[in-house]
Design a protein around this motif. Structure first.
Motif, short mmCIF file in Angstrom:
data_model
loop_
_atom_site.label_atom_id
_atom_site.label_comp_id
_atom_site.label_asym_id
_atom_site.label_seq_id
_atom_site.Cartn_x
_atom_site.Cartn_y
_atom_site.Cartn_z
N ARG A 1 0.83 -1.21 0.00
CA ARG A 1 0.00 0.00 0.00
C ARG A 1 0.86 1.26 0.00
O ARG A 1 0.50 2.28 -0.58
CB ARG A 1 -0.95 -0.02 1.19
CG ARG A 1 -2.06 -1.02 0.98
CD ARG A 1 -3.20 -0.86 1.92
NE ARG A 1 -4.26 -1.79 1.53
CZ ARG A 1 -5.04 -2.41 2.36
NH1 ARG A 1 -4.94 -2.19 3.65
NH2 ARG A 1 -5.96 -3.23 1.91
N TYR B 1 1.83 2.19 -3.65
CA TYR B 1 0.77 2.44 -4.63
C TYR B 1 1.08 3.61 -5.56
O TYR B 1 0.72 3.61 -6.71
CB TYR B 1 -0.57 2.71 -3.93
CG TYR B 1 -1.37 1.47 -3.58
CD1 TYR B 1 -0.99 0.22 -4.02
CD2 TYR B 1 -2.52 1.58 -2.82
CE1 TYR B 1 -1.74 -0.89 -3.70
CE2 TYR B 1 -3.27 0.46 -2.49
CZ TYR B 1 -2.88 -0.77 -2.94
OH TYR B 1 -3.61 -1.86 -2.62
N ARG B 2 1.75 4.61 -5.06
CA ARG B 2 2.02 5.80 -5.89
C ARG B 2 2.89 5.46 -7.11
O ARG B 2 2.93 6.20 -8.06
CB ARG B 2 2.66 6.89 -5.05
CG ARG B 2 3.98 6.51 -4.49
CD ARG B 2 4.61 7.61 -3.66
NE ARG B 2 5.80 7.07 -3.01
CZ ARG B 2 6.17 7.33 -1.80
NH1 ARG B 2 5.46 8.17 -1.08
NH2 ARG B 2 7.25 6.80 -1.29
N THR C 1 1.30 2.30 -12.12
CA THR C 1 0.80 3.10 -13.24
C THR C 1 -0.63 2.73 -13.62
O THR C 1 -1.34 3.54 -14.21
CB THR C 1 1.71 2.93 -14.48
OG1 THR C 1 1.80 1.55 -14.81
CG2 THR C 1 3.09 3.50 -14.20
N LYS C 2 -1.03 1.51 -13.25
CA LYS C 2 -2.38 1.06 -13.62
C LYS C 2 -3.22 0.88 -12.37
O LYS C 2 -2.75 0.32 -11.37
CB LYS C 2 -2.31 -0.28 -14.37
CG LYS C 2 -1.56 -0.21 -15.67
CD LYS C 2 -1.53 -1.58 -16.31
CE LYS C 2 -0.69 -1.59 -17.56
NZ LYS C 2 -0.58 -2.93 -18.11
N ASN C 3 -4.44 1.31 -12.45
CA ASN C 3 -5.38 1.12 -11.34
C ASN C 3 -5.74 -0.35 -11.17
O ASN C 3 -6.07 -0.77 -10.06
CB ASN C 3 -6.65 1.95 -11.55
CG ASN C 3 -6.43 3.41 -11.20
OD1 ASN C 3 -5.56 3.72 -10.38
ND2 ASN C 3 -7.18 4.30 -11.82
N GLU C 4 -5.64 -1.14 -12.26
CA GLU C 4 -5.95 -2.57 -12.16
C GLU C 4 -4.99 -3.26 -11.20
O GLU C 4 -5.37 -4.19 -10.49
CB GLU C 4 -5.87 -3.27 -13.53
CG GLU C 4 -6.83 -2.78 -14.58
CD GLU C 4 -6.21 -1.73 -15.49
OE1 GLU C 4 -5.07 -1.90 -15.95
OE2 GLU C 4 -6.88 -0.72 -15.72
N ASP C 5 -3.74 -2.81 -11.19
CA ASP C 5 -2.75 -3.41 -10.30
C ASP C 5 -3.12 -3.14 -8.84
O ASP C 5 -3.04 -4.03 -7.99
CB ASP C 5 -1.35 -2.86 -10.58
CG ASP C 5 -0.83 -3.28 -11.95
OD1 ASP C 5 -1.32 -4.30 -12.48
OD2 ASP C 5 0.07 -2.59 -12.48
N LYS C 6 -3.53 -1.92 -8.55
CA LYS C 6 -3.94 -1.58 -7.19
C LYS C 6 -5.15 -2.43 -6.78
O LYS C 6 -5.21 -2.95 -5.67
CB LYS C 6 -4.31 -0.10 -7.08
CG LYS C 6 -3.14 0.83 -7.21
CD LYS C 6 -3.61 2.27 -7.12
CE LYS C 6 -2.51 3.22 -7.52
NZ LYS C 6 -2.96 4.61 -7.54
N GLN C 7 -6.09 -2.56 -7.72
CA GLN C 7 -7.30 -3.33 -7.44
C GLN C 7 -6.97 -4.80 -7.21
O GLN C 7 -7.54 -5.44 -6.32
CB GLN C 7 -8.31 -3.18 -8.58
CG GLN C 7 -9.67 -3.76 -8.28
CD GLN C 7 -10.28 -3.13 -7.03
OE1 GLN C 7 -10.30 -1.93 -6.85
NE2 GLN C 7 -10.80 -3.98 -6.13
N GLU D 1 -5.71 -5.14 -3.71
CA GLU D 1 -6.81 -4.99 -2.74
C GLU D 1 -7.63 -6.27 -2.66
O GLU D 1 -7.97 -6.72 -1.55
CB GLU D 1 -7.71 -3.80 -3.13
CG GLU D 1 -7.08 -2.44 -2.91
CD GLU D 1 -6.73 -2.16 -1.45
OE1 GLU D 1 -7.44 -2.65 -0.53
OE2 GLU D 1 -5.73 -1.46 -1.21
#
Length: 185
Positions: A9, A12-13, A16-22, A25
């Motif tokens: 976490r 996260y910054r 580059t992709k929001n899919e990776d963060k998701q 999670e």
């Protein structure tokens, strides 16, 4: 697990992709869900230890056979393999790289083997450097003003580090230079 979650976490910054963060999670949610559904006394570590105990053989059932005739395990060499040390041959007329304790401050100590008898050699000392030609040394004769003679001295064969021949120009060969550079390391 908590440390992994905190570290991911915190990075996260850099995603580059929001899919990776998701994805992370969802992963943490699944892991936390599985962890919560387990008995509190049976943690992941206990489950792994139980599985290991089930898969490992009982040491009481194993027969241990050690042979006295087996060769010892050879040493592992890391880096450049060096040739085994061969005792230097004491051939009259050969040059010798010496390590005479009396001349510990002088390095390299080089001379020519004049004679060899038992565990002693007569050495005619030479002077020079790693990059210049080597020439026989002379010393003053005590009590005879201005007279010089060859500097010949008895030494032990155990003080010989290596024997060699000078190059055509009177220099020490490369392999002796390498010994000189690495000898006291």
């Amino acid at each position: 697990m908590e440390r992994l979650e905190r570290d991911v976490r915190g990075s996260y910054r850099y995603f580059t992709k929001n899919e990776d963060k998701q994805w992370w999670e969802n992963f943490f949610a699944e892991v936390n869900e599985e962890y919560d559904s387990d008995d509190e006394d049976d943690g992941i570590a206990e489950q792994l230890l139980d599985k290991k105990r089930q898969n490992s053989p009982n040491t009481e059932d194993l027969e241990v056979h050690i042979s006295d005739t087996e060769d010892p395990i050879p040493p592992v060499v890391i880096g450049k393999r060096r040739k085994e040390a061969v005792p230097p041959c004491t051939i009259v007329g050969m040059m010798a790289l010496m390590d005479v304790p009396r001349y510990a401050g002088e390095w390299p100590q080089i001379g020519q083997i004049i004679s060899h008898e038992g565990d002693e050699v007569d050495i005619h000392w030479y002077g020079g450097s790693k990059t210049s030609p080597w020439k026989p040394c002379k010393r003053s004769v005590p009590g005879e003003r201005g007279r010089r003679t060859d500097w010949v001295e008895k030494c032990l064969t155990s003080h010989i580090v290596s024997t060699f021949k000078l190059t055509g120009s009177g220099n020490i060969p490369r392999h002796i230079k390498d010994i000189v550079e690495n000898y006291h390391d």
